[in-house]
Structure formats: C-alpha cells, structure tokens
Design an enzyme around this catalytic site. Sequence first.
Site, mmCIF file in Angstrom:
data_model
loop_
_atom_site.group_PDB
_atom_site.id
_atom_site.type_symbol
_atom_site.label_atom_id
_atom_site.label_comp_id
_atom_site.label_asym_id
_atom_site.label_seq_id
_atom_site.Cartn_x
_atom_site.Cartn_y
_atom_site.Cartn_z
ATOM 1 N N CYS A 43 85.071 -59.108 38.685
ATOM 2 C CA CYS A 43 84.784 -58.998 40.127
ATOM 3 C C CYS A 43 85.026 -57.580 40.645
ATOM 4 O O CYS A 43 84.705 -57.273 41.788
ATOM 5 C CB CYS A 43 85.617 -60.002 40.910
ATOM 6 S SG CYS A 43 85.228 -61.709 40.496
ATOM 7 N N HIS A 49 78.996 -57.723 43.053
ATOM 8 C CA HIS A 49 78.413 -59.006 42.668
ATOM 9 C C HIS A 49 78.211 -59.811 43.945
ATOM 10 O O HIS A 49 78.684 -59.426 45.009
ATOM 11 C CB HIS A 49 79.314 -59.752 41.677
ATOM 12 C CG HIS A 49 80.655 -60.121 42.246
ATOM 13 N ND1 HIS A 49 81.683 -59.213 42.389
ATOM 14 C CD2 HIS A 49 81.120 -61.296 42.731
ATOM 15 C CE1 HIS A 49 82.738 -59.817 42.924
ATOM 16 N NE2 HIS A 49 82.423 -61.080 43.152
ATOM 17 N N HIS A 51 77.625 -63.748 46.156
ATOM 18 C CA HIS A 51 77.948 -65.169 46.290
ATOM 19 C C HIS A 51 77.031 -65.797 47.326
ATOM 20 O O HIS A 51 76.576 -65.129 48.260
ATOM 21 C CB HIS A 51 79.391 -65.369 46.776
ATOM 22 C CG HIS A 51 80.430 -64.870 45.848
ATOM 23 N ND1 HIS A 51 80.759 -65.521 44.687
ATOM 24 C CD2 HIS A 51 81.218 -63.763 45.900
ATOM 25 C CE1 HIS A 51 81.711 -64.841 44.067
ATOM 26 N NE2 HIS A 51 82.001 -63.762 44.791
ATOM 27 N N HIS A 90 73.300 -61.708 54.015
ATOM 28 C CA HIS A 90 72.526 -60.687 53.301
ATOM 29 C C HIS A 90 73.081 -59.280 53.537
ATOM 30 O O HIS A 90 72.347 -58.331 53.749
ATOM 31 C CB HIS A 90 71.033 -60.786 53.628
ATOM 32 C CG HIS A 90 70.400 -61.963 52.972
ATOM 33 N ND1 HIS A 90 70.408 -63.210 53.549
ATOM 34 C CD2 HIS A 90 69.778 -62.088 51.776
ATOM 35 C CE1 HIS A 90 69.801 -64.061 52.744
ATOM 36 N NE2 HIS A 90 69.416 -63.408 51.651
ATOM 37 N N GLU A 134 83.633 -69.944 48.226
ATOM 38 C CA GLU A 134 83.037 -68.827 47.504
ATOM 39 C C GLU A 134 82.138 -69.385 46.400
ATOM 40 O O GLU A 134 81.056 -68.877 46.145
ATOM 41 C CB GLU A 134 84.131 -67.951 46.905
ATOM 42 C CG GLU A 134 83.609 -66.763 46.126
ATOM 43 C CD GLU A 134 84.726 -65.990 45.474
ATOM 44 O OE1 GLU A 134 85.009 -64.884 45.953
ATOM 45 O OE2 GLU A 134 85.306 -66.495 44.492
#
EC number: 4.2.3.12
Length: 145
Positions: A43, A49, A51, A90, A134
């Site tokens: 992470c 990354h 979710h 976003h 998450e």
Amino acid sequence: MSTEGGGRRCQAQVSRRISFSASHRLYSKFLSDEENLKLFGKCNNPNGHGHNYKVVVTVHGEIDPATGMVMNLADLKKYMEEAIMQPLDHKNLDMDVPYFADVVSTTENVAVYIWDNLQKVLPVGVLYKVKVYETDNNIVVYKGE
C-alpha cells in the site's frame, strides 16, 4: 402499546449507503522510506493504488409524528453527495483533497474526514455513525469520539 394521543417519543436510527472510487498511497512523512515500506507494504507503492469504498452513514433522532421520519432520505442523500461524493469520488486523496496533505490517508482518517464534512452540512446532533468499507473485509466505524 398505542402511540395515539399518548405523546410517546420514539427514537430511531436511519442509515444510507453510497460508494465512491478513489486512489491513495499510504505514506507518513514522519517515517523514513524504509519504515513506510515496512509498515504499509504494498500500500506504500509510490504510484498509489485504488479502492471502491462503501460508506454507510447513520443518523439518529426522534421520529417526527407528522412525517413519520427521523430524516427524509432524499435530504440525507443530498448531504452525503455534498460531504462525501463531491470531494472524494474519482480523486487521488493525497493530491486532490487538502485534508490529506498532512494526514495519512488510512481508512480511519477517511472516516474522520467524512464525519467532519458531514457535521458541517447535517442538522446539529443527528450524525450517529460513519462506517467505511475499504474492502469487504477491511471496515472502519467512527462515531466522532
């Protein structure tokens, strides 16, 4: 037990769920690169990354005898759009949301951020709980404590 004419005051909790997509990188400026990698593992990837977060917001209060509601769910939807979707959906949390410039974007801190934003738009005293998924297995509950 009849509620007609009895003046009974009933309390209830009402929840609504939404989803948003965001990216982030777990990194603390208070730790070395080695410490960050050891603590956050994959992470901590420099490229970040993403979710697909799910958020359940729960409000509570007295059921209004005239409307039969604690809060109109259409109103709760608008509050959640303003406090959660607009600032987070976003987005790269670390780059696009000023709050996370100095705060590690863990799910715990995302929950606190959402709570604080909701407190700004909801009627005083109605927010009860924010639950952030998450993933299906990693969940944080925050009650403003």
